[in-house]
Design an enzyme around this catalytic site. Structure first.
Site, PDB file in Angstrom:
ATOM      1  N   SER A  51       0.818  -1.209   0.000  1.00 30.60           N
ATOM      2  CA  SER A  51       0.000   0.000   0.000  1.00 30.60           C
ATOM      3  C   SER A  51       0.855   1.264   0.000  1.00 30.60           C
ATOM      4  CB  SER A  51      -0.935   0.016   1.220  1.00 30.60           C
ATOM      5  OG  SER A  51      -1.898  -1.016   1.144  1.00 30.60           O
ATOM      6  N   GLY A 229      -4.167  -1.946  -1.091  1.00 28.13           N
ATOM      7  CA  GLY A 229      -3.270  -1.633  -2.187  1.00 28.13           C
ATOM      8  C   GLY A 229      -3.005  -0.142  -2.282  1.00 28.13           C
ATOM      9  N   GLY A 231      -2.365   3.751  -4.302  1.00 23.96           N
ATOM     10  CA  GLY A 231      -2.903   4.589  -5.358  1.00 23.96           C
ATOM     11  C   GLY A 231      -4.370   4.938  -5.225  1.00 23.96           C
ATOM     12  N   CYS A 257      -9.318  -1.711   3.079  1.00 24.40           N
ATOM     13  CA  CYS A 257      -8.590  -0.546   2.582  1.00 24.40           C
ATOM     14  C   CYS A 257      -8.959  -0.212   1.132  1.00 24.40           C
ATOM     15  CB  CYS A 257      -7.086  -0.758   2.764  1.00 24.40           C
ATOM     16  SG  CYS A 257      -6.135   0.770   2.780  1.00 24.40           S
ATOM     17  N   GLN A 261     -12.718   0.721  -0.631  1.00 25.52           N
ATOM     18  CA  GLN A 261     -13.036   1.832  -1.531  1.00 25.52           C
ATOM     19  C   GLN A 261     -13.616   1.327  -2.849  1.00 25.52           C
ATOM     20  OE1 GLN A 261      -9.185   3.684  -1.756  1.00 25.52           O
ATOM     21  NE2 GLN A 261      -9.097   3.996   0.472  1.00 25.52           N
ATOM     22  N   GLY A 301      -4.592   7.044   1.995  1.00 27.13           N
ATOM     23  CA  GLY A 301      -4.637   8.456   1.637  1.00 27.13           C
ATOM     24  C   GLY A 301      -5.901   8.838   0.921  1.00 27.13           C
ATOM     25  N   PHE A 302      -6.792   7.850   0.708  1.00 27.79           N
ATOM     26  CA  PHE A 302      -8.100   8.085   0.094  1.00 27.79           C
ATOM     27  C   PHE A 302      -9.173   7.566   1.043  1.00 27.79           C
ATOM     28  CE2 PHE A 302      -5.139   8.170  -3.360  1.00 27.79           C
ATOM     29  CZ  PHE A 302      -5.655   9.079  -4.269  1.00 27.79           C
ATOM     30  N   HIS A 343      -6.751  -1.845   8.952  1.00 27.01           N
ATOM     31  CA  HIS A 343      -6.085  -3.126   8.723  1.00 27.01           C
ATOM     32  C   HIS A 343      -6.218  -4.065   9.920  1.00 27.01           C
ATOM     33  CE1 HIS A 343      -3.994  -2.392   4.866  1.00 27.01           C
ATOM     34  NE2 HIS A 343      -4.132  -1.129   5.232  1.00 27.01           N
ATOM     35  N   GLU A 345      -5.589  -7.124  10.073  1.00 23.87           N
ATOM     36  CA  GLU A 345      -4.543  -8.149  10.081  1.00 23.87           C
ATOM     37  C   GLU A 345      -3.263  -7.653  10.744  1.00 23.87           C
ATOM     38  OE1 GLU A 345      -3.110  -5.447   7.116  1.00 23.87           O
ATOM     39  OE2 GLU A 345      -5.114  -6.255   7.471  1.00 23.87           O
TER      40      GLU A 345
END
Length: 370
Positions: A51, A229, A231, A257, A261, A301-302, A343, A345
């Protein structure tokens, strides 16, 4: 390398701000979006987390490298960050079970790292002015050349990066005789996610990010998982369409994550780039369903648009971030699907969110026994 012989290094932000430091000894120039992580431990897990691909990491903990590195404390096969900025870099380490020092680990993968930076001032600046592109250089490249090169680096908004970290071919994880079969879409999956599913009696087939619905369904899985992940999720149009079709199978789905989204986007709920993301191991989250708080590990960041989600007929917000009220979890009303922005995990100490994997497996079990 002796402390006083290390060459000067530079961190240049896109807005022209400059911070100076020292090279740890690996010569080079690297670019990425500068971000910071507030975790006091777990630097090796951070550095290998897919990520973080495309990002220059600033660590707020003043000492990095003091406990070395260990082979089984990675989240992928290589370092994923673009570069590292820290205050004090430890060339020696003291943990009995460590296998190497951090410098040798970085040197093998040619990761550019600068230390002796005023990271308190740098983090305060990023907090005030927001995440932005940056370059760190230890090889003497001139400031004017760095400015020209940095100008050409694409902004993280609109940048598709899952293809850079996803597996190129499908692979299996776990015991093939396990009770449950899960198809996981790899958008930058962390290894500990697979471990958590496997130890809950699941056999996982991990698919490349651009896999077709037909390929995924040919595994005849009992449930679907969408991974974390790097971006912007918006450019992943094919993944969004695949997600819509998988949801129509009415089999259980779980997203973490970036996967969280993607589920929102697949249902017409938008995402946005945050002024500053959430990156650390002690972020407070409220579970609306139980009324309990959770200490969570986060790296994003999103975020999902909360107003749109609240107005959507088929979604219910299940968790929110206590610091800024952003969406931290959601579930669909008509589908057996839920997701979280953080997260579960990671478990950097607290295991507050491990129940989410249990919930996913319970949903699969119920669906199989209908």
């Amino acid at each position: 390398m002796k402390y006083n012989t290390r060459p000067q290094a530079i961190l240049l932000l896109a807005d022209g701000t400059i911070f100076y430091g020292k090279s740890v000894g690996i010569s080079g120039t690297t670019f990425g979006e500068v971000c910071f992580n507030t975790g006091m431990t777990g630097y090796q897990e951070i550095f290998t987390d897919p990520s973080y691909f495309g990002q220059i990491m600033v660590t707020t903990n003043p000492h990095i490298g003091n406990y070395g590195v260990k082979g089984d404390e990675v989240e992928s096969d290589k370092i994923m960050i673009s570069g590292l900025v820290c205050k004090n870099f430890s060339f020696t380490h003291s943990r009995p079970h460590s296998e190497s020092n951090l410098y040798d680990y970085f040197e093998k993968q040619k990761l550019v790292c600068i230390s002796d930076v005023d990271t308190r001032a740098l983090v305060s600046y990023i907090r005030e002015h927001g995440a932005q592109n940056a370059v760190i250089s230890t090889d003497g490249t001139s400031l004017e050349d760095l400015k020209q090169l940095l100008y050409k680096v694409p902004n993280m908004k609109g940048l598709e990066l899952a293809s850079k970290v996803s597996t190129s071919s499908a692979y299996y994880f776990g015991d093939e005789n396990a009770t449950y079969k899960i198809a996981a879409l790899d958008l930058g999956i962390k290894r500990n996610i697979l471990r958590n599913l496997a130890k809950r009696d699941c056999y996982i087939k991990v698919f490349p990010f651009n896999s077709s619905v037909e390929d995924i369904m040919s595994f005849e899985a009992d449930g679907y998982f969408l991974s974390n992940g790097p971006g912007d999720p918006e450019p992943l149009v094919q993944v969004q369409e695949v997600t819509r079709q998988l949801l129509n199978t009415n089999k259980p789905m779980f997203g973490i994550c970036l996967g969280h989204q993607i589920i929102a986007l697949a249902n017409g709920v938008s995402t946005y780039k945050m002024f500053n993301g959430h990156r650390g191991i002690n972020h407070p989250v409220m579970n609306i369903i139980t009324g309990k708080g959770e200490i969570t590990s986060q790296n994003h960041g999103f975020a999902v648009n909360r107003e749109e989600l609240e107005q959507h007929f088929d979604f219910e917000i299940t968790h929110y971030h206590i610091n800024d009220n952003t969406v931290a979890g959601m579930k669909m009303k008509s589908k057996d699907c839920f997701s979280v922005q953080y997260h579960p995990e990671a478990s950097p100490g607290p295991h507050d969110s491990a129940y989410l994997f249990d919930n996913f497996v319970e949903n699969i079990s119920k669906n199989k026994n209908k």
